[in-house]
Design a protein around this motif. Structure first.
Motif, mmCIF file in Angstrom:
data_model
loop_
_atom_site.group_PDB
_atom_site.id
_atom_site.type_symbol
_atom_site.label_atom_id
_atom_site.label_comp_id
_atom_site.label_asym_id
_atom_site.label_seq_id
_atom_site.Cartn_x
_atom_site.Cartn_y
_atom_site.Cartn_z
ATOM 1 N N ASN A 68 -36.060 -17.486 41.800
ATOM 2 C CA ASN A 68 -37.311 -17.415 41.037
ATOM 3 C C ASN A 68 -37.105 -17.845 39.582
ATOM 4 N N ALA A 69 -35.918 -17.567 39.025
ATOM 5 C CA ALA A 69 -35.621 -18.050 37.675
ATOM 6 C C ALA A 69 -35.596 -19.569 37.652
ATOM 7 N N CYS A 70 -35.030 -20.182 38.690
ATOM 8 C CA CYS A 70 -35.009 -21.641 38.779
ATOM 9 C C CYS A 70 -36.415 -22.211 38.910
ATOM 10 N N LEU A 71 -37.223 -21.611 39.763
ATOM 11 C CA LEU A 71 -38.598 -22.103 39.946
ATOM 12 C C LEU A 71 -39.388 -22.012 38.642
ATOM 13 N N ASN A 72 -39.199 -20.946 37.899
ATOM 14 C CA ASN A 72 -39.881 -20.815 36.607
ATOM 15 C C ASN A 72 -39.371 -21.849 35.605
ATOM 16 N N ALA A 73 -38.068 -22.095 35.622
ATOM 17 C CA ALA A 73 -37.492 -23.080 34.702
ATOM 18 C C ALA A 73 -37.994 -24.480 35.023
ATOM 19 N N ILE A 74 -38.144 -24.799 36.300
ATOM 20 C CA ILE A 74 -38.654 -26.117 36.690
ATOM 21 C C ILE A 74 -40.093 -26.286 36.222
ATOM 22 N N LYS A 75 -40.893 -25.229 36.343
ATOM 23 C CA LYS A 75 -42.281 -25.299 35.869
ATOM 24 C C LYS A 75 -42.357 -25.581 34.381
ATOM 25 N N ALA A 76 -41.373 -25.085 33.638
ATOM 26 C CA ALA A 76 -41.419 -25.173 32.181
ATOM 27 C C ALA A 76 -40.914 -26.510 31.643
ATOM 28 N N ARG A 77 -40.244 -27.310 32.472
ATOM 29 C CA ARG A 77 -39.699 -28.557 31.944
ATOM 30 C C ARG A 77 -40.591 -29.735 32.320
ATOM 31 N N SER A 78 -40.345 -30.863 31.684
ATOM 32 C CA SER A 78 -41.244 -32.013 31.828
ATOM 33 C C SER A 78 -41.119 -32.693 33.187
ATOM 34 N N SER A 79 -39.934 -32.625 33.796
ATOM 35 C CA SER A 79 -39.734 -33.264 35.096
ATOM 36 C C SER A 79 -39.259 -32.229 36.099
ATOM 37 N N ALA A 80 -39.804 -32.299 37.315
ATOM 38 C CA ALA A 80 -39.452 -31.313 38.338
ATOM 39 C C ALA A 80 -38.119 -31.626 39.002
ATOM 40 N N HIS A 81 -37.579 -32.815 38.755
ATOM 41 C CA HIS A 81 -36.324 -33.155 39.411
ATOM 42 C C HIS A 81 -35.491 -34.086 38.541
ATOM 43 N N ARG A 82 -34.221 -34.154 38.871
ATOM 44 C CA ARG A 82 -33.292 -35.063 38.195
ATOM 45 C C ARG A 82 -32.955 -36.215 39.133
ATOM 46 N N ILE A 83 -32.578 -37.350 38.565
ATOM 47 C CA ILE A 83 -32.440 -38.567 39.359
ATOM 48 C C ILE A 83 -31.088 -39.242 39.131
ATOM 49 N N LEU A 84 -30.679 -40.053 40.110
ATOM 50 C CA LEU A 84 -29.570 -40.981 39.934
ATOM 51 C C LEU A 84 -30.080 -42.396 39.703
ATOM 52 N N GLU A 85 -31.309 -42.640 40.078
ATOM 53 C CA GLU A 85 -31.943 -43.927 39.834
ATOM 54 C C GLU A 85 -33.446 -43.715 39.729
ATOM 55 N N GLU A 86 -34.099 -44.603 39.005
ATOM 56 C CA GLU A 86 -35.548 -44.504 38.882
ATOM 57 C C GLU A 86 -36.194 -44.859 40.213
ATOM 58 N N PRO A 87 -37.162 -44.075 40.654
ATOM 59 C CA PRO A 87 -37.836 -44.373 41.917
ATOM 60 C C PRO A 87 -38.432 -45.778 41.913
ATOM 61 N N ALA A 88 -38.203 -46.482 43.017
ATOM 62 C CA ALA A 88 -38.774 -47.811 43.249
ATOM 63 C C ALA A 88 -38.235 -48.884 42.300
ATOM 64 N N ARG A 89 -37.252 -48.569 41.476
ATOM 65 C CA ARG A 89 -36.683 -49.592 40.602
ATOM 66 C C ARG A 89 -35.732 -50.481 41.423
ATOM 67 N N PRO A 90 -35.921 -51.800 41.409
ATOM 68 C CA PRO A 90 -35.032 -52.676 42.189
ATOM 69 C C PRO A 90 -33.662 -52.777 41.548
ATOM 70 N N PRO A 91 -32.639 -53.150 42.316
ATOM 71 C CA PRO A 91 -31.303 -53.323 41.729
ATOM 72 C C PRO A 91 -31.275 -54.467 40.738
ATOM 73 N N SER A 92 -30.383 -54.358 39.771
ATOM 74 C CA SER A 92 -30.258 -55.370 38.721
ATOM 75 C C SER A 92 -29.222 -56.416 39.114
ATOM 76 N N GLU A 93 -29.172 -57.472 38.306
ATOM 77 C CA GLU A 93 -28.166 -58.510 38.465
ATOM 78 C C GLU A 93 -27.648 -58.890 37.089
ATOM 79 N N GLY A 94 -26.356 -59.162 36.998
ATOM 80 C CA GLY A 94 -25.775 -59.597 35.733
ATOM 81 C C GLY A 94 -25.728 -58.495 34.703
ATOM 82 N N ARG A 95 -25.881 -58.862 33.455
ATOM 83 C CA ARG A 95 -25.786 -57.910 32.353
ATOM 84 C C ARG A 95 -26.880 -56.851 32.432
ATOM 85 N N ALA A 96 -26.525 -55.617 32.106
ATOM 86 C CA ALA A 96 -27.516 -54.538 32.094
ATOM 87 C C ALA A 96 -28.491 -54.766 30.958
#
Length: 350
Positions: A83-111
């Motif tokens: 319940n502490a986690c659920l309350n903390a998630i409600k209080a922050r701007s994003s409900a989840h953390r990511i390894l990549e942006e959703p729907a972002r295609p892979p890159s090529e060459g220089r970042a």
């Protein structure tokens, strides 16, 4: 022999002895690592997990008089932590953390996309903080093995779920709680928990065959040899040797940068643009999320010190690297302390 409550004095409102401080500390210490891992899975953040475990113990201490002794201390603490986690998630701007942006295609060459400080990035979890597997064995209804449920890919996958679905899946499919026990913890009916579980499993099934990330083999001598070759390639500044260790379909993510790469050729193309930015590299092997990790130190041109540069989480499969997540600046060096690693390597031949 006496009828005195002993370490539980005084009695609470229900006539049940209240834990005194030494007894409370023994109880909480026995569950600290398991609760921290649970909070990490919920939040995707090692630092937030630390804070929430402390909050859990503070709330448990203040509310210990309400613990009537009929349930298990473990269940009581998990209820507070979840319940502490659920309350903390409600209080922050994003409900989840990511390894990549959703729907972002892979890159090529220089970042080109650059680091995204405004996004919440999934953090690795040091193996040194994992609970002993004997103490952390899931219940009979669990769908995931303990070793599988700590992997970075698994934590990234469950971050896709809404918070209540995430909690239901962790409690039932990871810890092996019944739907009834989970409903009592989260509030609501058994039917609502079963419904949340069905939706959670369906969401995971959209991203992973069978509703779960690809199974990985258990650590073996071949994996150790692969890691040695990986470290050697970096320390020898052997770009081609490094790329040769990747599977043809390997993926590479680089939090907190938005760019990510897919396929050996694309990964080679990126590293070719940055490999010579440093005069040399030194590596230290460690582990996170049940996976091999390399902490990389780098020395800039015209400098003598080897400074923390990046943290590499390696996903081996069939003698090669299937996925590579490298935490780079500013996020990467900040994580070294959590692994007990210094910011600068000492010694003339460091």
């Amino acid at each position: 022999m006496t009828d005195a409550p002993g370490p539980f004095e005084p009695l609470g409102s229900r006539g049940v002895p209240i834990l005194d401080r030494p007894a409370f500390e023994r109880l909480t210490m026995a569950h600290r690592r398991a609760l921290k891992l649970h909070c990490y899975r919920m939040m995707g953040s090692l630092h937030e997990a630390d804070d929430l475990v402390q909050e859990t113990f503070l709330k448990a201490w203040r509310g210990r008089a309400q613990f009537d002794g009929r349930g298990s201390p473990r269940g009581w603490l998990y209820s507070i932590a979840t319940n502490a986690c659920l309350n903390a998630i409600k209080a922050r701007s994003s409900a989840h953390r990511i390894l990549e942006e959703p729907a972002r295609p892979p890159s090529e060459g220089r970042a080109a996309a650059g680091p995204a400080a405004e996004l919440s990035w999934l953090e690795p979890y040091p193996d040194a903080e994992l609970p002993d597997l004997v103490d952390g064995e899931p219940g009979p209804d669990a769908r995931y093995e303990t070793s599988e449920a700590v992997r970075l890919a698994f934590v990234a996958a469950i971050q896709l779920l809404p918070p209540r679905q995430r909690a239901s899946l962790l409690l039932c499919d990871v810890l092996g709680w019944s739907a009834l026990e989970t409903a009592q913890l989260l509030g609501g009916s058994t039917a609502s928990v079963n419904s949340a579980l069905q939706r959670a499993r369906a969401t995971l099934g959209e991203h992973y065959p069978g509703g779960r990330p690809l199974q990985r083999s258990q650590p073996n001598p071949e994996e150790g040899e692969l890691l040695e070759r990986y470290i050697s390639a970096w320390q020898a500044a052997n770009l081609d040797g490094f790329v040769a260790l990747l599977r043809e379909d390997a993926t590479y993510h680089m939090p907190p940068w938005r760019d990510w790469y897919q396929g050996r050729q694309a990964i080679h193309g990126f590293f070719k643009t940055v490999w010579s930015n440093y005069a040399g590299y030194r590596a230290v092997a460690t582990r996170a999320n049940g996976q091999p990790v390399v902490a990389l130190y780098a020395r800039r041109h015209q400098e003598q010190e080897w400074r923390a540069q990046s943290l590499h989480v390696v996903e081996p499969a069939d003698g090669a690297i299937a996925a590579l997540t490298i935490y780079v600046a500013p996020l990467g060096p900040d994580l070294f302390a959590a692994f007990g690693l210094p910011p600068v390597l000492s010694g003339p031949e460091a």
